[in-house]
Enzyme design. Sequence first.
Site, mmCIF file in Angstrom:
data_model
loop_
_atom_site.group_PDB
_atom_site.id
_atom_site.type_symbol
_atom_site.label_atom_id
_atom_site.label_comp_id
_atom_site.label_asym_id
_atom_site.label_seq_id
_atom_site.Cartn_x
_atom_site.Cartn_y
_atom_site.Cartn_z
ATOM 1 N N GLU A 37 -8.720 -13.324 -6.714
ATOM 2 C CA GLU A 37 -7.334 -12.830 -6.720
ATOM 3 C C GLU A 37 -6.364 -13.998 -6.585
ATOM 4 O OE1 GLU A 37 -6.404 -9.569 -4.105
ATOM 5 O OE2 GLU A 37 -8.422 -8.750 -4.216
ATOM 6 N N ASP B 170 -2.326 2.443 -10.885
ATOM 7 C CA ASP B 170 -3.070 1.239 -11.309
ATOM 8 C C ASP B 170 -3.378 1.270 -12.803
ATOM 9 O OD1 ASP B 170 -3.099 0.289 -8.651
ATOM 10 O OD2 ASP B 170 -4.891 1.463 -8.197
ATOM 11 N N MET C 238 0.821 -1.209 0.000
ATOM 12 C CA MET C 238 0.000 0.000 0.000
ATOM 13 C C MET C 238 0.861 1.267 0.000
ATOM 14 S SD MET C 238 -2.654 -1.638 -0.322
ATOM 15 C CE MET C 238 -4.221 -0.876 -0.028
ATOM 16 N N ARG C 239 1.815 1.300 -0.911
ATOM 17 C CA ARG C 239 2.677 2.471 -1.017
ATOM 18 C C ARG C 239 2.971 2.680 -2.496
ATOM 19 N NH1 ARG C 239 6.414 5.219 2.484
ATOM 20 N NH2 ARG C 239 8.198 5.628 1.159
ATOM 21 N N HIS D 264 -5.032 -5.740 -8.146
ATOM 22 C CA HIS D 264 -5.915 -4.670 -7.676
ATOM 23 C C HIS D 264 -7.344 -5.207 -7.609
ATOM 24 C CE1 HIS D 264 -7.164 -0.564 -6.926
ATOM 25 N NE2 HIS D 264 -8.175 -0.788 -7.751
ATOM 26 N N ASN E 149 1.145 -6.029 -10.220
ATOM 27 C CA ASN E 149 0.288 -5.642 -9.094
ATOM 28 C C ASN E 149 -1.052 -6.343 -9.230
ATOM 29 O OD1 ASN E 149 -0.591 -4.136 -6.774
ATOM 30 N ND2 ASN E 149 -1.715 -2.777 -8.149
HETATM 31 C C1 GAR Z 1 -5.993 -7.396 -1.887
HETATM 32 O O1 GAR Z 1 -7.390 -7.336 -1.974
HETATM 33 C C2 GAR Z 1 -5.350 -6.611 -3.008
HETATM 34 O O2 GAR Z 1 -6.052 -6.702 -4.202
HETATM 35 C C3 GAR Z 1 -5.417 -5.227 -2.436
HETATM 36 O O3 GAR Z 1 -5.078 -5.357 -1.088
HETATM 37 C C4 GAR Z 1 -5.496 -6.645 -0.647
HETATM 38 C C5 GAR Z 1 -4.310 -7.340 -0.017
HETATM 39 O O4 GAR Z 1 -4.716 -8.540 0.573
HETATM 40 N N1 GAR Z 1 -4.500 -4.351 -3.114
HETATM 41 C C6 GAR Z 1 -4.755 -3.075 -3.353
HETATM 42 O O5 GAR Z 1 -5.787 -2.523 -3.001
HETATM 43 C C7 GAR Z 1 -3.658 -2.355 -4.097
HETATM 44 N N2 GAR Z 1 -4.086 -1.046 -4.466
HETATM 45 P P1 GAR Z 1 -3.618 -9.567 1.094
HETATM 46 O O6 GAR Z 1 -2.647 -8.784 1.967
HETATM 47 O O7 GAR Z 1 -4.410 -10.560 1.895
HETATM 48 O O8 GAR Z 1 -2.941 -10.187 -0.112
#
Ligand code: GAR
Length: 202
Positions: free
Chosen positions: A173, A144, A89-90, A108, A106
Site C-alpha cells: 500500500e 469500493d 472508515m466511513r 483498499h 481510496n
Molecule cells: C489500510 O490497510 C487500508 O487499506 C485500509 O485501512 C488500513 C488503514 O491503515 N482501508 C480500508 O479497509 C478501506 N475500506 P493506515 O491507517 O495505517 O493507513
Amino acid sequence: MKRLGILLSGRGSNLCAIAGAIEAGKLDAEIAVAISNRPEARGIAAAAERGLNARVIPSRGLDREIYDRLLIDELRANGVDLVCLAGYMRILSGHFIREFSMRILNIHPSLLPAFPGLDAQHQAIEHGVKFSGCTVHFVDEGLDSGPIIRQAVVPVFDSDDADSLAARILEQEHVIYPEAIALVLSGNFRIEGRRVIDQRGS
Ligand code: GAR
C-alpha cells in the site's frame, strides 16, 4: 503545487507514506490538511507530530450529509485539489462524491473487485485465495467500485492469518498509494470505460 486533503480514521501509516514520498521528492504535492473523524485516531497525532495541518472533525452522531458538508467546507477552506482516503472508515455521501467528482482516491487492502467492504484481509483468508494485494481506485458512489488506478499483488501463505497478511499488504500500500497519487496529479492518464490508462511515457 497540488494540494492534498487526507481523510483518515485510524493508524495513519498511509498518511505517513504519502508524507514520506513528498519529503523524498517522489511526489510533487503538499498535504494541505489531514482530517480524522475520530478524535482518538493515532494517525491524526502522527500528522500533527509531522507538523501537518491536522484537524479532528468528530462524526459520531452526525447525519452523513451534514457531516460531509463540514468536511467539504474544511477541504475547500484549505484549497484541496485531490482528496485521499487513507483508512477512512466511513462511507461518503453522494453529495460529497459529486462535489469532488473523480478527485477522490481510496486505498483498499484487496485486489478489487474481490473482497470489498470491511475486513478485506480476513475475507481473503476465509476464501482461501493464494494471492491478494491492494488497490488504489477512484471513488464513485458504489462500495469500493470506482475505476482502478494501481494494484499490487502479494502471496497468501498457509501459515497466514488476517494480521500477517495485512502487514504484507500494507507494505505494498505504502508503495502504490504515492505512485497512484503522482499519476493522477500529473493528469497524464485517460479513462476508457472502467480502464485508467497511464499515458506517461507514451
Ligand atoms: C489500510 O490497510 C487500508 O487499506 C485500509 O485501512 C488500513 C488503514 O491503515 N482501508 C480500508 O479497509 C478501506 N475500506 P493506515 O491507517 O495505517 O493507513
